[in-house]
Design a protein around this motif. Structure first.
Motif, mmCIF file in Angstrom:
data_model
loop_
_atom_site.group_PDB
_atom_site.id
_atom_site.type_symbol
_atom_site.label_atom_id
_atom_site.label_comp_id
_atom_site.label_asym_id
_atom_site.label_seq_id
_atom_site.Cartn_x
_atom_site.Cartn_y
_atom_site.Cartn_z
ATOM 1 N N TYR A 85 14.413 7.662 -2.092
ATOM 2 C CA TYR A 85 13.199 6.988 -1.631
ATOM 3 C C TYR A 85 12.622 7.687 -0.396
ATOM 4 O O TYR A 85 11.414 7.924 -0.320
ATOM 5 N N LEU A 86 13.475 8.037 0.550
ATOM 6 C CA LEU A 86 13.006 8.744 1.743
ATOM 7 C C LEU A 86 12.406 10.102 1.369
ATOM 8 O O LEU A 86 11.400 10.517 1.943
ATOM 9 N N ARG A 87 13.005 10.785 0.425
ATOM 10 C CA ARG A 87 12.473 12.073 -0.033
ATOM 11 C C ARG A 87 11.072 11.872 -0.640
ATOM 12 O O ARG A 87 10.149 12.646 -0.364
ATOM 13 N N GLY A 88 10.901 10.825 -1.445
ATOM 14 C CA GLY A 88 9.592 10.528 -2.021
ATOM 15 C C GLY A 88 8.560 10.186 -0.955
ATOM 16 O O GLY A 88 7.399 10.615 -1.049
ATOM 17 N N LEU A 89 8.974 9.436 0.064
ATOM 18 C CA LEU A 89 8.051 9.114 1.157
ATOM 19 C C LEU A 89 7.635 10.372 1.906
ATOM 20 O O LEU A 89 6.466 10.529 2.279
ATOM 21 N N ARG A 90 8.580 11.277 2.118
ATOM 22 C CA ARG A 90 8.258 12.527 2.802
ATOM 23 C C ARG A 90 7.261 13.347 1.975
ATOM 24 O O ARG A 90 6.306 13.907 2.512
ATOM 25 N N TYR A 128 6.888 10.771 11.723
ATOM 26 C CA TYR A 128 8.060 11.593 12.027
ATOM 27 C C TYR A 128 9.077 10.849 12.879
ATOM 28 O O TYR A 128 10.279 11.026 12.716
ATOM 29 N N LEU A 129 8.615 9.999 13.775
ATOM 30 C CA LEU A 129 9.538 9.199 14.580
ATOM 31 C C LEU A 129 10.341 8.246 13.687
ATOM 32 O O LEU A 129 11.573 8.217 13.744
ATOM 33 N N TRP A 130 9.647 7.472 12.857
ATOM 34 C CA TRP A 130 10.323 6.501 12.007
ATOM 35 C C TRP A 130 11.147 7.171 10.912
ATOM 36 O O TRP A 130 12.206 6.681 10.524
ATOM 37 N N TYR A 131 10.670 8.303 10.402
ATOM 38 C CA TYR A 131 11.433 9.026 9.385
ATOM 39 C C TYR A 131 12.742 9.547 9.976
ATOM 40 O O TYR A 131 13.803 9.431 9.354
ATOM 41 N N GLU A 147 13.236 -1.152 8.940
ATOM 42 C CA GLU A 147 12.877 0.246 9.190
ATOM 43 C C GLU A 147 12.197 0.864 7.968
ATOM 44 O O GLU A 147 11.191 1.562 8.101
ATOM 45 N N LEU A 148 12.738 0.603 6.792
ATOM 46 C CA LEU A 148 12.144 1.135 5.567
ATOM 47 C C LEU A 148 10.750 0.569 5.339
ATOM 48 O O LEU A 148 9.838 1.283 4.921
ATOM 49 N N ARG A 149 10.592 -0.713 5.604
ATOM 50 C CA ARG A 149 9.289 -1.356 5.416
ATOM 51 C C ARG A 149 8.263 -0.746 6.377
ATOM 52 O O ARG A 149 7.121 -0.476 5.982
ATOM 53 N N HIS A 150 8.667 -0.498 7.617
ATOM 54 C CA HIS A 150 7.746 0.085 8.586
ATOM 55 C C HIS A 150 7.344 1.505 8.171
ATOM 56 O O HIS A 150 6.170 1.876 8.253
ATOM 57 N N LEU A 151 8.294 2.291 7.729
ATOM 58 C CA LEU A 151 8.009 3.644 7.265
ATOM 59 C C LEU A 151 7.086 3.622 6.050
ATOM 60 O O LEU A 151 6.144 4.410 5.949
ATOM 61 N N THR A 152 7.312 2.692 5.152
ATOM 62 C CA THR A 152 6.467 2.554 3.965
ATOM 63 C C THR A 152 5.046 2.151 4.361
ATOM 64 O O THR A 152 4.074 2.644 3.782
ATOM 65 N N GLU A 153 4.910 1.292 5.363
ATOM 66 C CA GLU A 153 3.585 0.883 5.822
ATOM 67 C C GLU A 153 2.817 2.049 6.432
ATOM 68 O O GLU A 153 1.594 2.139 6.282
ATOM 69 N N ILE A 154 3.511 2.957 7.091
ATOM 70 C CA ILE A 154 2.852 4.143 7.654
ATOM 71 C C ILE A 154 2.280 4.996 6.525
ATOM 72 O O ILE A 154 1.135 5.444 6.589
ATOM 73 N N ILE A 155 3.074 5.207 5.486
ATOM 74 C CA ILE A 155 2.606 5.994 4.348
ATOM 75 C C ILE A 155 1.463 5.272 3.636
ATOM 76 O O ILE A 155 0.483 5.895 3.223
ATOM 77 N N ALA A 156 1.569 3.963 3.515
ATOM 78 C CA ALA A 156 0.494 3.191 2.877
ATOM 79 C C ALA A 156 -0.800 3.304 3.691
ATOM 80 O O ALA A 156 -1.892 3.405 3.120
#
Length: 185
Positions: A85-90, A128-131, A147-156
């Motif tokens: 999932y993190l790889r996909g977000l990146r 980059y900070l949250w990742y 943490e995952l939800r916050h990172l996902t919101e940044i990408i969204a």
């Protein structure tokens, strides 16, 4: 020793630059025939799927605990799910960031350019900070849903900005520009 070391560093940087240019050209050629919808960020939409998978995988272990307080990734199955999932977000971030960069290059006004660049920098720093935090926590004591939800919101947010800009360009009858931006990013 100084000039020789500098020459080696410059040669290494040149090789890195040429490698990146070659990879970019390969990516552009590979994306040439893809539909427009596949060229914009999309992995972040699978957050609910990831959440469901983690819930099913850990339901017996964490009964009665608050979902946001649970740390995931300490078991192999959880780690694989979250690492993918993190790889996909990146990948989503990199794609959205490239599109945003292409939009900036085609920006008609300097004030608009400055606003978009400031927003892009803010999103980039936040991502980059949250990742880094999520990546580090995943490998040490486990990453939390918060943490995952916050990172996902940044990408969204990045995906929403990109789609808004592209929709505005499409609405102004600049379809060739939109296609150029998507195909060259």
């Amino acid at each position: 020793m100084g000039p020789a070391a500098l020459a080696v560093v410059l040669l290494a940087l040149l090789v890195l630059f040429l490698h990146q240019q070659k990879a970019q050209n390969r990516r552009i050629v590979a994306q040439r025939d893809l539909p427009r919808e596949q060229l914009v960020p999309r992995h972040y939409k699978s957050f609910t799927t990831i959440e469901t998978e983690l819930w099913q995988a850990t339901n017996d272990l964490h009964q009665g605990r608050a979902w946001d307080g649970i740390r995931f990734g300490l078991r192999h199955h959880e780690f694989e799910i979250l690492d993918n999932y993190l790889r996909g977000l990146r990948e989503d971030f990199q794609q959205g960031h490239r599109i945003f960069g292409q939009v900036l290059i085609h920006s008609p006004e300097i004030e608009l350019f400055a606003q978009l660049e400031a927003e892009r920098c803010r999103i980039e720093a936040s991502f980059y900070l949250w990742y880094a935090l999520a990546w580090f926590h995943l490998r040490t004591d486990g990453v939390s849903m918060k943490e995952l939800r916050h990172l996902t919101e940044i990408i969204a947010t990045l995906a929403h900005r990109v789609r808004t800009i592209l929709t505005a360009l499409e609405g102004s009858e600049n379809l060739d520009l939109v296609d150029s931006i998507l195909k060259n990013s």
